[in-house]
Design a protein around this motif. Structure first.
Motif, PDB file in Angstrom:
ATOM      1  N   SER A   1       0.816  -1.377  -0.062  1.00  0.00           N
ATOM      2  CA  SER A   1      -0.171  -0.122  -0.129  1.00  0.00           C
ATOM      3  C   SER A   1       0.791   1.269   0.023  1.00  0.00           C
ATOM      4  O   SER A   1       1.898   1.324   0.363  1.00  0.00           O
ATOM      5  CB  SER A   1      -0.943   0.064   1.178  1.00  0.00           C
ATOM      6  OG  SER A   1      -1.744  -1.154   1.338  1.00  0.00           O
ATOM      7  N   LYS A   2       0.305   2.349  -0.526  1.00  0.00           N
ATOM      8  CA  LYS A   2       0.937   3.593  -0.493  1.00  0.00           C
ATOM      9  C   LYS A   2       1.199   3.920   1.102  1.00  0.00           C
ATOM     10  O   LYS A   2       0.517   3.690   2.142  1.00  0.00           O
ATOM     11  CB  LYS A   2       0.352   4.795  -0.993  1.00  0.00           C
ATOM     12  CG  LYS A   2       0.014   4.753  -2.624  1.00  0.00           C
ATOM     13  CD  LYS A   2      -0.507   6.059  -3.104  1.00  0.00           C
ATOM     14  CE  LYS A   2      -0.524   5.896  -4.522  1.00  0.00           C
ATOM     15  NZ  LYS A   2      -1.155   7.088  -5.124  1.00  0.00           N
ATOM     16  N   GLY A   3       2.657   4.439   1.326  1.00  0.00           N
ATOM     17  CA  GLY A   3       3.005   4.740   2.619  1.00  0.00           C
ATOM     18  C   GLY A   3       3.565   3.630   3.542  1.00  0.00           C
ATOM     19  O   GLY A   3       4.307   3.967   4.459  1.00  0.00           O
ATOM     20  N   VAL A   4       3.644   2.257   3.010  1.00  0.00           N
ATOM     21  CA  VAL A   4       4.106   1.152   3.623  1.00  0.00           C
ATOM     22  C   VAL A   4       5.724   1.427   3.700  1.00  0.00           C
ATOM     23  O   VAL A   4       6.386   2.026   2.572  1.00  0.00           O
ATOM     24  CB  VAL A   4       3.827  -0.086   2.851  1.00  0.00           C
ATOM     25  CG1 VAL A   4       4.568   0.001   1.418  1.00  0.00           C
ATOM     26  CG2 VAL A   4       4.257  -1.162   3.728  1.00  0.00           C
ATOM     27  N   SER A   5       6.332   1.042   4.590  1.00  0.00           N
ATOM     28  CA  SER A   5       7.819   1.378   4.715  1.00  0.00           C
ATOM     29  C   SER A   5       8.380  -0.212   5.080  1.00  0.00           C
ATOM     30  O   SER A   5       9.792  -0.052   5.253  1.00  0.00           O
ATOM     31  CB  SER A   5       8.061   2.334   5.912  1.00  0.00           C
ATOM     32  OG  SER A   5       7.534   1.861   6.930  1.00  0.00           O
ATOM     33  N   LYS A   6       7.643  -1.154   5.153  1.00  0.00           N
ATOM     34  CA  LYS A   6       8.545  -2.582   5.273  1.00  0.00           C
ATOM     35  C   LYS A   6       8.014  -3.274   4.324  1.00  0.00           C
ATOM     36  O   LYS A   6       6.978  -3.342   3.615  1.00  0.00           O
ATOM     37  CB  LYS A   6       8.054  -2.912   6.644  1.00  0.00           C
ATOM     38  CG  LYS A   6       8.382  -2.164   7.880  1.00  0.00           C
ATOM     39  CD  LYS A   6       8.195  -2.707   9.342  1.00  0.00           C
ATOM     40  CE  LYS A   6       8.688  -1.882  10.241  1.00  0.00           C
ATOM     41  NZ  LYS A   6       8.125  -2.701  11.512  1.00  0.00           N
TER      42      LYS A   6
END
Length: 231
Positions: free
Chosen positions: A7-12
């Motif tokens: 998803s957008k904004g995911v960092s992992k």
């Protein structure tokens, strides 16, 4: 095996061992400096096909080079090429775009303007090693990638003249070895050169190396900065 959708904004990222047989792990996400660095740290790299989602890969095995074992053959040394480090990164990026951004093909090697800005930002932060190759005063090829800890993650190699990309890779090996880099990641095998002795690592071994090399105690990378002389 199904892949993950980011998803957008995911960092992992999901663990690399969930990648399918071709190495595809996930698609999507919103590209940023931090997300790209997180990918490298987890043994993952991106391919961006125009008009499609970003695809994230972790193939098994991984194609690698060891800088200490890279010795340019006589034919390369006598090519008449010279090389610089980090002196014309923008020119090298534009050279990559000219070669790979073909509207009639639109391959996963496409270098978008968004990635141009992201790589430029990483360059300013000292994470990029760019090996430019010259014939007299003309930029004829090169290699660039991201350096984290003692690992180098190759991104693009390009040439306007035969042998320039191989020359860049070999010269980068010497420069990176001098900086303490022990391994160059070349992602998946796409082409072979007799001058380059590729090796392979299993996905598990490669991911373990990435996590060890980019652990907090090793994560500070000295900015390479411009080298204003030909080598």
């Amino acid at each position: 095996m199904p892949y993950f959708e980011l998803s957008k904004g995911v960092s992992k990222f999901p663990p690399a061992h969930f990648a399918d047989l071709d190495g595809l792990l996930a698609v999507g996400g919103e590209m940023s400096d931090d997300l790209l660095l997180a990918a490298y740290k987890n043994g993952i790299y991106y391919w961006h096909h125009p008009m499609k989602h970003i695809r994230w890969w972790s193939p098994d095995p991984r194609i690698v080079l060891y800088p200490k074992h890279m010795d340019p053959p006589e034919s390369i040394r006598e090519s008449g090429f010279t090389t610089t480090v980090n002196t014309d990164f923008e020119g090298l990026l534009r050279c990559c775009q000219k070669q790979y951004n073909k509207t009639e093909a639109m391959t996963p090697s496409w270098l978008s303007e968004r990635m141009f800005r992201i790589f430029t930002g990483l360059f300013k932060k000292g994470f990029i090693h760019a090996q430019e190759v010259w014939k007299e005063d003309l930029l004829v090829g090169g290699l660039f990638g991201v350096r984290l800890g003692n690992l180098f993650f190759g991104e693009y190699a390009v040439e306007k003249m035969p042998g320039a990309a191989t020359f860049a890779i070999l010269k980068a090996g010497g420069a990176l070895d001098h900086e303490g880099v022990c391994l160059m990641d070349m992602q998946k095998e796409t082409s072979r050169s007799e001058a380059l002795e590729y090796d392979t690592l299993s996905r598990v071994a490669f991911v373990d190396l990435c996590k060890e090399a980019t652990a907090p105690r090793n994560s500070k990378t000295k900015p390479l900065g411009p080298v204003l002389k030909h080598i």
